[in-house]
Design an enzyme around this catalytic site. Structure first.
Site, PDB file in Angstrom:
ATOM      1  CG  MET A   1      -1.902  -1.195   1.153  1.00 32.64           C
ATOM      2  SD  MET A   1      -3.431  -0.919   2.050  1.00 32.64           S
ATOM      3  CE  MET A   1      -2.823  -0.649   3.691  1.00 32.64           C
ATOM      4  N   GLY A   2       2.149   1.111  -0.318  1.00 31.25           N
ATOM      5  CA  GLY A   2       3.030   2.275  -0.426  1.00 31.25           C
ATOM      6  C   GLY A   2       3.536   2.765   0.916  1.00 31.25           C
TER       7      GLY A   2
ATOM      8  CG  HIS B   1       6.760  -1.889   2.397  1.00 32.30           C
ATOM      9  ND1 HIS B   1       6.701  -0.753   3.152  1.00 32.30           N
ATOM     10  CD2 HIS B   1       5.509  -2.428   2.422  1.00 32.30           C
ATOM     11  CE1 HIS B   1       5.466  -0.581   3.612  1.00 32.30           C
ATOM     12  NE2 HIS B   1       4.722  -1.587   3.194  1.00 32.30           N
TER      13      HIS B   1
ATOM     14  CG  LEU C   1      10.667  -1.274  10.301  1.00 27.50           C
ATOM     15  CD1 LEU C   1      11.450  -1.005   9.019  1.00 27.50           C
ATOM     16  CD2 LEU C   1      10.910  -0.162  11.288  1.00 27.50           C
TER      17      LEU C   1
HETATM   18  P1  AMP Z   1       1.356  -2.914   3.408  1.00 23.51           P
HETATM   19  O1  AMP Z   1       1.918  -1.844   2.533  1.00 23.51           O
HETATM   20  O2  AMP Z   1       1.248  -2.519   4.843  1.00 23.51           O
HETATM   21  O3  AMP Z   1       0.111  -3.539   2.839  1.00 23.51           O
HETATM   22  O4  AMP Z   1       2.447  -4.070   3.408  1.00 23.51           O
HETATM   23  C1  AMP Z   1       2.858  -4.672   2.213  1.00 23.51           C
HETATM   24  C2  AMP Z   1       3.633  -5.918   2.532  1.00 23.51           C
HETATM   25  O5  AMP Z   1       4.772  -5.590   3.329  1.00 23.51           O
HETATM   26  C3  AMP Z   1       2.800  -6.922   3.348  1.00 23.51           C
HETATM   27  O6  AMP Z   1       3.063  -8.232   2.882  1.00 23.51           O
HETATM   28  C4  AMP Z   1       3.320  -6.700   4.734  1.00 23.51           C
HETATM   29  O7  AMP Z   1       3.170  -7.822   5.579  1.00 23.51           O
HETATM   30  C5  AMP Z   1       4.787  -6.404   4.478  1.00 23.51           C
HETATM   31  N1  AMP Z   1       5.365  -5.703   5.622  1.00 23.51           N
HETATM   32  C6  AMP Z   1       4.882  -4.607   6.258  1.00 23.51           C
HETATM   33  N2  AMP Z   1       5.655  -4.284   7.321  1.00 23.51           N
HETATM   34  C7  AMP Z   1       6.643  -5.209   7.359  1.00 23.51           C
HETATM   35  C8  AMP Z   1       7.763  -5.432   8.225  1.00 23.51           C
HETATM   36  N3  AMP Z   1       8.012  -4.638   9.267  1.00 23.51           N
HETATM   37  N4  AMP Z   1       8.578  -6.471   7.959  1.00 23.51           N
HETATM   38  C9  AMP Z   1       8.339  -7.293   6.904  1.00 23.51           C
HETATM   39  N5  AMP Z   1       7.310  -7.132   6.045  1.00 23.51           N
HETATM   40  C10 AMP Z   1       6.472  -6.116   6.279  1.00 23.51           C
END
Ligand code: AMP
Length: 275
Positions: free
Chosen positions: A27-28, A34, A181
């Site tokens: 989601m950016g 990420h 994070l």
């Molecule tokens: P989001 O942008 O929050 O939808 O996250 C996109 C992807 O990044 C998802 O698969 C999340 O689980 C992963 N993600 C977010 N935060 C972390 C983190 N701290 N460590 C590893 N992966 C993450």
């Protein structure tokens, strides 16, 4: 790196890329978490696609869709530096035409824990990821351990709907003090930020108590005691990694999960028990 905004454009850009193709949906407001997914895809696959889409369907009424951080220019640079070949940044209209009506429901798996607090959340997640998988057609889907229930829901969706795709789960990236994070950490004020690492500490206390032989209820009580008193716990539990149902005693593959509110900000975290 090619940036595409329409599904047809994405398909065209991806058609000529050498396989295998790894895909990282986001989601950016990209952070090191990420980037860990992007780097793992880059190491394992010949080509890498990523998407940035703040998916309205996975936010409930009154949630933070409007104020969710958006940082398109920085995200573009991060993706370029991480070696992304194709970056898909669709508009809401491109993904959800006005009379959009089809959705993907992962069943009971999406109803507990996060699903109980955010009732339509996993329907929104499953629907957008299925749509993205149809557009991108990857060989591997990279997901973060950070969103443990999301990994269970999406592993189930990929299996149940016969996507010929490997699901790779990447370990949570944390700050030095243990806080996972998250784009939502930006909402924390100084006091809340100082308290937030106690969520991770609470999970460690829960796991350690179980491994020392404490009964599950006592171990969960230890987690509540470890959480900063200013925070409000939503839940602590230990669940099977694939079914997301409670287990006792602890055994692999499991997640030790927790969610708590620091002020108005809800944070989730987990420990992944693999061996
Ligand atoms: P989001 O942008 O929050 O939808 O996250 C996109 C992807 O990044 C998802 O698969 C999340 O689980 C992963 N993600 C977010 N935060 C972390 C983190 N701290 N460590 C590893 N992966 C993450």
């Amino acid at each position: 790196m090619q940036i595409v905004t329409e599904p047809s454009e994405a398909r065209q850009a991806l058609a000529s890329l050498p396989r295998p193709l790894g895909f990282v949906p986001t989601m950016g407001a990209l952070h090191e978490g990420h980037l860990a997914l992007l780097r793992q895809a880059r190491r394992r696959d010949t080509s890498v696609a990523a998407s940035i889409f703040v998916n309205p369907m996975q936010f409930g009424q009154g949630e933070d869709f409007e104020r969710y951080p958006r940082a398109v220019e920085g995200d573009r640079r991060h993706c370029e530096a991480a070696g992304v070949d194709v970056l898909f940044v669709p508009s809401p209209k491109a993904m959800y035409p006005a009379d959009f009506s089809t959705s993907v429901d992962a069943g009971a798996l999406g109803d507990a824990y996060e699903g109980a607090i955010r009732p339509e959340h996993f329907r929104g997640v499953a629907t957008i990821v299925v749509k993205l998988l149809h557009v991108i057609g990857p060989d591997a889907l990279y997901l973060g351990q950070k969103d443990a229930q999301q990994t269970a829901v999406l592993r189930r969706v990929v299996r149940d709907l016969n996507f010929p795709i490997a699901v790779e789960i990447v370990e949570t990236v944390r700050e030095a003090d243990g806080l996972a994070l998250s784009s939502r950490n930006a909402y924390l004020n100084e006091r809340e930020r100082a308290a937030a690492p106690t969520l991770h500490r609470a999970l460690v206390a829960l796991r350690d108590a179980l491994q020392e032989g404490a009964p599950k209820e006592a171990a969960i009580a230890r987690a509540h005691q470890t959480l900063d008193p200013s925070a409000k716990a939503d839940y602590f539990d230990v669940v099977d990694a694939l079914t997301f149902t409670p287990i006792d005693p602890l055994r692999p593959e499991a997640f030790v999960i927790g969610a708590a509110r620091f002020g108005t900000t809800r944070l989730i975290d987990n420990l992944w028990i693999r061996t």
